[in-house]
Design an enzyme around this catalytic site. Sequence first.
Site, PDB file in Angstrom:
ATOM      1  CD  GLU A 140      -2.515  -0.753   2.762  1.00  0.00           C
ATOM      2  OE1 GLU A 140      -3.390  -1.927   2.983  1.00  0.00           O
ATOM      3  OE2 GLU A 140      -2.136   0.031   3.604  1.00  0.00           O
ATOM      4  CB  CYS A 180       2.349   7.566   3.423  1.00  0.00           C
ATOM      5  SG  CYS A 180       2.737   6.350   4.812  1.00  0.00           S
ATOM      6  CB  CYS A 229       5.581  -5.217  10.125  1.00  0.00           C
ATOM      7  SG  CYS A 229       7.128  -4.411  11.166  1.00  0.00           S
ATOM      8  CB  CYS A 262       3.751  -2.432  17.148  1.00  0.00           C
ATOM      9  SG  CYS A 262       5.359  -2.284  17.085  1.00  0.00           S
ATOM     10  CB  CYS A 274       0.879  -1.964  14.419  1.00  0.00           C
ATOM     11  SG  CYS A 274       1.237  -1.712  12.437  1.00  0.00           S
ATOM     12  CB  CYS A 303       0.305   1.368   8.313  1.00  0.00           C
ATOM     13  SG  CYS A 303       0.884   3.037   9.269  1.00  0.00           S
TER      14      CYS A 303
HETATM   15  N1  SAH Z   1       7.492   0.625  11.266  1.00  0.00           N
HETATM   16  C1  SAH Z   1       7.511   1.905  11.413  1.00  0.00           C
HETATM   17  C2  SAH Z   1       6.991   2.790  10.396  1.00  0.00           C
HETATM   18  C3  SAH Z   1       5.626   2.158  10.067  1.00  0.00           C
HETATM   19  S1  SAH Z   1       4.477   2.715  11.453  1.00  0.00           S
HETATM   20  C4  SAH Z   1       7.404   2.470  12.895  1.00  0.00           C
HETATM   21  O1  SAH Z   1       6.788   1.757  13.541  1.00  0.00           O
HETATM   22  O2  SAH Z   1       7.602   3.617  13.033  1.00  0.00           O
HETATM   23  C5  SAH Z   1       4.210   4.201  11.148  1.00  0.00           C
HETATM   24  C6  SAH Z   1       3.579   4.881  12.412  1.00  0.00           C
HETATM   25  O3  SAH Z   1       2.096   4.600  12.681  1.00  0.00           O
HETATM   26  C7  SAH Z   1       4.199   4.490  13.823  1.00  0.00           C
HETATM   27  O4  SAH Z   1       4.472   5.481  14.319  1.00  0.00           O
HETATM   28  C8  SAH Z   1       3.207   3.669  14.422  1.00  0.00           C
HETATM   29  O5  SAH Z   1       3.385   3.659  15.713  1.00  0.00           O
HETATM   30  C9  SAH Z   1       1.830   4.170  13.973  1.00  0.00           C
HETATM   31  N2  SAH Z   1       0.660   3.359  14.024  1.00  0.00           N
HETATM   32  C10 SAH Z   1       0.362   2.016  13.724  1.00  0.00           C
HETATM   33  N3  SAH Z   1      -0.692   1.613  13.992  1.00  0.00           N
HETATM   34  C11 SAH Z   1      -1.307   2.498  14.122  1.00  0.00           C
HETATM   35  C12 SAH Z   1      -2.920   2.840  14.566  1.00  0.00           C
HETATM   36  N4  SAH Z   1      -3.622   1.854  14.581  1.00  0.00           N
HETATM   37  N5  SAH Z   1      -3.191   3.923  14.879  1.00  0.00           N
HETATM   38  C13 SAH Z   1      -2.383   5.074  15.008  1.00  0.00           C
HETATM   39  N6  SAH Z   1      -1.231   4.984  14.489  1.00  0.00           N
HETATM   40  C14 SAH Z   1      -0.660   3.954  14.198  1.00  0.00           C
HETATM   41 FE1  SF4 Z   2       5.957  -2.860  12.430  1.00  0.00          FE
HETATM   42 FE2  SF4 Z   2       3.456  -1.775  12.743  1.00  0.00          FE
HETATM   43 FE3  SF4 Z   2       5.342  -1.785  14.734  1.00  0.00          FE
HETATM   44 FE4  SF4 Z   2       5.869  -0.176  12.535  1.00  0.00          FE
HETATM   45  S1  SF4 Z   2       4.118  -0.049  14.085  1.00  0.00           S
HETATM   46  S2  SF4 Z   2       7.187  -1.731  13.535  1.00  0.00           S
HETATM   47  S3  SF4 Z   2       4.841  -1.305  11.007  1.00  0.00           S
HETATM   48  S4  SF4 Z   2       4.353  -3.696  13.663  1.00  0.00           S
END
Ligand code: SAH
Ligand code: SF4
Length: 354
Positions: free
Chosen positions: A92, A105, A112, A116, A119, A336
């Site tokens: 995406e 973006c 991944c 997390c 996420c 994302c």
């Molecule tokens: N892996 C990298 C970049 C991709 S995620 C990282 O973790 O930084 C980009 C941002 O989106 C990160 O700050 C993550 O904490 C945030 N993010 C992920 N899932 C989210 C959600 N459901 N709501 C809000 N922010 C989210």
């Molecule tokens: Fe991976 Fe999502 Fe964590 Fe970013 S926020 S490191 S994309 S699992």
Amino acid sequence: MSLTDLRDLRRDEIAAFLAAQGELDFRARQVCQWVYKRQATSVQQMTDLPEVLRQRLQKQMYVSTLSLLRRQRSEDGTEKLLFGVEDGNRIETVLIPRGDKRTICVSTQVGCALGCRFCLTAQGGLVRSLRPAEIVGQVLHFQEPGREPARDFTNIVFMGMGEPLDNFRGTVQAVRIMTADWGLGISPRRITVSTSGLARRLEAFGRADLKVNLAVSLNATTDAVRSRIMPINKAYPIDRLLQACRDFPLAVRQRITFEYVLLRDVNDSLADAKRLVKLLHGLRCKVNLLPFNEIPESPYRRPADDTVQRFWTWLVEHGVSASVRQSRGRDISAACGQLRYAEQSAARLTAPEG
Ligand code: SAH
Ligand code: SF4
């Protein structure tokens, strides 16, 4: 023998390949022009190369493209694109147009590995890292002649699917191609790489000296909470991560952005805001608060607006510059991983039983 994708290569790599064939250096310039400026999709299109050279090149090189599978437009103008890559995986890209600017973006991985808890991309784990060509291709798509309205400024954020520093080589190479004048010619000041905090890789990334902006997903103020929502914190706890941030090379007016996903009753208290101010003391930084974008089957909730407001106010009143990300594209689930997830769920629902 499998073919090499020209979009994976830097100018010096193309030049080395051509030199081995007895070609002069200016041919590398021509090839780069075709690949990155004129967006040739085959070696045959490179009509100012002699036919014999094209024939030889074609036996070893090709130019990949992404296939656009779906494009959704949100009421606020945010657009979300789903691309297919050569092996059938889907990635995406989100486009956020704003006046004469646009932000793209990009994704760096399919899925991944970091898991997390809040996420969507994490669900299903890592499928694979993207090649530089597949990262750069997400930007090149918007620069195809005649495809998009021209905009004066393009910002790139590495905040799509995946962890950029877990795809270190792909990310570094993609940044080099994006910033080079023989490549996309985008200023590194317009590029932001976001990481969840792989501290050792972050140090190596600093040494690569790409001059891009750095965003770090901090998301909690104690190791207990951070380890719970971001398992990577067990390997690199907050202190270790912030030390790597302190050591990160910054230009005069450059600052690190700390991202902080606000989860109701998990990390959104005033005590958290106070700890955050202390943790960031002495760091040249700003904070970007991201009220949780609710995702299916998640135990987490978005905090109430006044909780977000209270958190933000504490930061700014204590000398930390902070912003709250307005959730753009909520009606098309532009967070994302959400479009790919929606596609997969739809596929699951329509798949025949058994
Ligand atoms: N892996 C990298 C970049 C991709 S995620 C990282 O973790 O930084 C980009 C941002 O989106 C990160 O700050 C993550 O904490 C945030 N993010 C992920 N899932 C989210 C959600 N459901 N709501 C809000 N922010 C989210
Ligand atoms: Fe991976 Fe999502 Fe964590 Fe970013 S926020 S490191 S994309 S699992």
